[in-house]
Design a protein around this motif. Structure first.
Motif, mmCIF file in Angstrom:
data_model
loop_
_atom_site.group_PDB
_atom_site.id
_atom_site.type_symbol
_atom_site.label_atom_id
_atom_site.label_comp_id
_atom_site.label_asym_id
_atom_site.label_seq_id
_atom_site.Cartn_x
_atom_site.Cartn_y
_atom_site.Cartn_z
ATOM 1 N N GLY A 161 0.713 -1.322 0.077
ATOM 2 C CA GLY A 161 -0.021 -0.134 -0.053
ATOM 3 C C GLY A 161 0.890 1.063 0.015
ATOM 4 N N SER A 162 0.377 2.410 -0.711
ATOM 5 C CA SER A 162 1.219 3.441 -0.777
ATOM 6 C C SER A 162 1.344 4.280 0.536
ATOM 7 C CB SER A 162 0.492 4.540 -1.965
ATOM 8 O OG SER A 162 -0.585 5.078 -1.432
ATOM 9 N N LYS A 195 -3.234 -2.667 -4.962
ATOM 10 C CA LYS A 195 -4.757 -2.461 -5.177
ATOM 11 C C LYS A 195 -5.341 -3.799 -5.112
ATOM 12 C CE LYS A 195 -4.430 1.738 -7.712
ATOM 13 N NZ LYS A 195 -4.845 2.420 -8.852
ATOM 14 N N ARG A 196 -6.349 -4.103 -4.439
ATOM 15 C CA ARG A 196 -6.686 -5.418 -4.260
ATOM 16 C C ARG A 196 -7.387 -6.011 -5.477
ATOM 17 N NH1 ARG A 196 -11.071 -5.564 0.547
ATOM 18 N NH2 ARG A 196 -9.474 -4.879 1.604
ATOM 19 N N GLU A 197 -7.889 -5.390 -6.192
ATOM 20 C CA GLU A 197 -8.512 -5.797 -7.436
ATOM 21 C C GLU A 197 -7.518 -6.160 -8.583
ATOM 22 O OE1 GLU A 197 -9.111 -1.171 -7.623
ATOM 23 O OE2 GLU A 197 -9.262 -2.928 -6.149
ATOM 24 N N GLU A 198 -6.431 -5.463 -8.383
ATOM 25 C CA GLU A 198 -5.371 -5.738 -9.776
ATOM 26 C C GLU A 198 -4.260 -6.248 -8.957
ATOM 27 O OE1 GLU A 198 -4.567 -1.814 -11.270
ATOM 28 O OE2 GLU A 198 -6.539 -0.982 -10.722
ATOM 29 N N SER A 199 -3.709 -6.257 -8.164
ATOM 30 C CA SER A 199 -2.309 -6.617 -7.567
ATOM 31 C C SER A 199 -2.229 -8.205 -7.220
ATOM 32 C CB SER A 199 -1.858 -5.762 -6.252
ATOM 33 O OG SER A 199 -1.797 -4.496 -6.519
ATOM 34 N N GLN A 200 -1.216 -8.625 -7.393
ATOM 35 C CA GLN A 200 -0.773 -10.226 -7.063
ATOM 36 C C GLN A 200 0.460 -10.172 -6.216
ATOM 37 O OE1 GLN A 200 -1.210 -12.252 -10.883
ATOM 38 N NE2 GLN A 200 0.147 -10.707 -11.825
ATOM 39 N N ASP A 203 4.066 -9.257 -7.604
ATOM 40 C CA ASP A 203 4.247 -7.845 -7.862
ATOM 41 C C ASP A 203 5.356 -7.470 -6.815
ATOM 42 O OD1 ASP A 203 2.239 -7.552 -10.090
ATOM 43 O OD2 ASP A 203 0.931 -6.726 -8.814
ATOM 44 N N PHE A 204 5.365 -8.211 -5.860
ATOM 45 C CA PHE A 204 6.584 -7.928 -4.723
ATOM 46 C C PHE A 204 8.066 -8.190 -5.237
ATOM 47 C CE2 PHE A 204 3.015 -7.898 -1.682
ATOM 48 C CZ PHE A 204 3.200 -6.589 -0.994
ATOM 49 N N LYS A 205 8.017 -9.210 -6.148
ATOM 50 C CA LYS A 205 9.261 -9.462 -6.677
ATOM 51 C C LYS A 205 9.581 -8.472 -7.790
ATOM 52 C CE LYS A 205 9.476 -14.606 -6.059
ATOM 53 N NZ LYS A 205 9.465 -15.914 -6.827
ATOM 54 N N ASP A 206 8.606 -8.185 -8.371
ATOM 55 C CA ASP A 206 8.914 -7.015 -9.597
ATOM 56 C C ASP A 206 9.265 -5.757 -8.764
ATOM 57 O OD1 ASP A 206 8.295 -9.028 -11.477
ATOM 58 O OD2 ASP A 206 6.056 -8.330 -11.561
ATOM 59 N N ALA A 207 8.654 -5.403 -7.609
ATOM 60 C CA ALA A 207 8.882 -4.220 -7.045
ATOM 61 C C ALA A 207 10.392 -4.191 -6.686
ATOM 62 C CB ALA A 207 8.086 -4.097 -5.830
ATOM 63 N N SER A 240 1.478 -1.666 -11.104
ATOM 64 C CA SER A 240 2.199 -2.679 -11.852
ATOM 65 C C SER A 240 3.681 -2.282 -12.176
ATOM 66 C CB SER A 240 1.604 -2.469 -13.367
ATOM 67 O OG SER A 240 2.287 -3.559 -14.176
ATOM 68 N N PRO A 241 4.565 -2.925 -11.323
ATOM 69 C CA PRO A 241 6.042 -2.505 -11.228
ATOM 70 C C PRO A 241 6.562 -2.619 -12.397
ATOM 71 C CG PRO A 241 5.381 -3.659 -9.340
ATOM 72 C CD PRO A 241 4.297 -3.883 -10.324
#
Length: 386
Positions: A161-162, A195-200, A203-207, A240-241
């Protein structure tokens, strides 16, 4: 300091293996036994030597401390530590909350004892702490927990979360970096605009992949003495990182989510219900008295009535010690962005950039605000003197 010794054979295991081998051979001579023992001792000695050498090498690497706000098991921290350890460039230490403290702000635990427990994270020395994120950073930098005096860099994140705008005041991940700066250690905080409806989860690995070059540059420049000393950097990664538009230096905005307080029914909210029942000790005494003084049927009727009364009282408000207790829960609601400067953190993040915001400990007050405040104070003091 707790260190993990890879491939280290515990003495008990060595003894057990010796006995198994000897029993399979049906009883060996003393020389055979000595040979087996020498073999295992050689394995143990070589492992000790390699481990000691590894530890020695680690001492030459820059020390990086990692913390977060969501707890030591959160994916953001796990993937970040894996990447730092996997690079082989850093001596990674972790000191993070054992549970979610993500909106604890800059709170500290005073007058209470906190618990610190070793945690197994491959390649890193890690502890989980029962306190807040600021507790973790303060303790880690105090010299009471780790053997080193201070790390080269403190990294707080990656948060789910931002933490843009006014959320920096609520955010524990930002507070962790702020506490490090207060203690004189360069630091960064990192958040993913989840974002709950978009993120997976991937995405943390990409971040991590997105921000790792910036982390590497920060560590390099801290060693060179050219990293900014008067601020820490708050890094905000877009939803979307992997498709981000690049890094953008931004300013802190005034944005925040809209707070929404909801009334909670005490009998339907687990934590509130438990708290409610803990305050109803007299209820148990009354029921016990019923069982002694009344017949089974009469007691059953009165118990049913009592339960009905509890149900009515526990909806919305609860009476305890002649006081009415009400229960509420805070939720933050997303609100649409207003037209804003493109250089503000929340706007850049919304546009797909990785927003990098320098945050100082000193709040610079603009000259017009300073002048207005000065005029008001002068007027108020004059009025008080009359």
């Amino acid at each position: 300091m707790t260190t993990t010794k890879k491939n280290m054979l515990p003495p008990g295991l060595v003894n057990n293996l010796q006995e198994v081998l000897l029993s399979r051979k049906g009883g060996n001579s003393g020389d055979d036994k000595n040979d087996e023992q020498r073999k295992f001792e050689a394995v143990g000695d070589s492992t000790e030597a390699s481990t000691s050498a590894s530890d020695e090498n680690d001492d030459t690497k820059p020390v990086v401390l990692v913390t977060n706000g969501e707890g030591i098991d959160s994916l953001g921290l796990v993937y970040l530590v894996q990447a730092l350890v996997g690079s082989g460039l850093y001596n990674v230490h972790v000191c993070a909350p054992q549970s979610d403290k993500s909106v604890s702000g800059h709170s500290v635990t005073v007058g209470e004892t906190i618990t610190v427990t070793p945690s197994e994270i491959e390649g890193a020395t890690a502890y989980e702490v029962s306190g807040t994120t600021v507790d973790c950073v303060s303790l880690a930098l105090s010299g009471a927990l780790f053997s080193w005096s201070k790390p080269l860099l403190v990294i707080s994140g990656i948060n789910r979360g931002s933490s843009c705008g006014h959320h920096t005041f609520y955010s524990s991940v930002v507070a962790g970096a702020r506490e490090a700066l207060i203690c004189g250690v360069p630091s960064l905080s990192i958040s993913l605009n989840w974002k709950r409806e978009e993120s997976q989860e991937s995405d943390f690995k990409d971040a991590v992949a997105v921000c790792l070059p910036l982390l590497t540059a920060a560590i390099r420049d801290v060693e060179r003495g050219v990293f900014p000393k008067s601020c820490f950097l708050n890094i905000e990664i877009p939803t979307s990182p992997s498709t981000n538009k690049g890094f953008k230096l931004t300013k802190q905005s005034m944005w925040r989510s809209a707070p929404n307080w909801l009334a909670v029914s005490a009998n339907r909210h687990p934590s509130s219900a438990a708290h409610f029942m803990s305050n109803q000790q007299s209820l148990g005494l009354q029921l016990a008295q019923l069982s002694r003084d009344a017949s089974a049927a009469g007691a059953a009727r009165r118990i049913t009535t009592q339960r009905q009364n509890v149900e009515v009282e526990s909806v919305g408000a609860v009476k305890s010690d002649n006081k009415v207790k009400k229960y509420f829960r805070l939720e933050f609601m997303n609100k649409e962005q207003e037209d804003a400067d493109e250089d503000l953190d929340v706007k850049a993040l919304d546009n797909g950039f990785v927003a990098v915001t320098p945050i100082s400990l000193c709040q610079q007050i603009e000259s017009d605000i300073q002048s207005a405040a000065s005029d008001w104070i002068s007027g108020a003091l004059k009025a008080a003197e009359q």
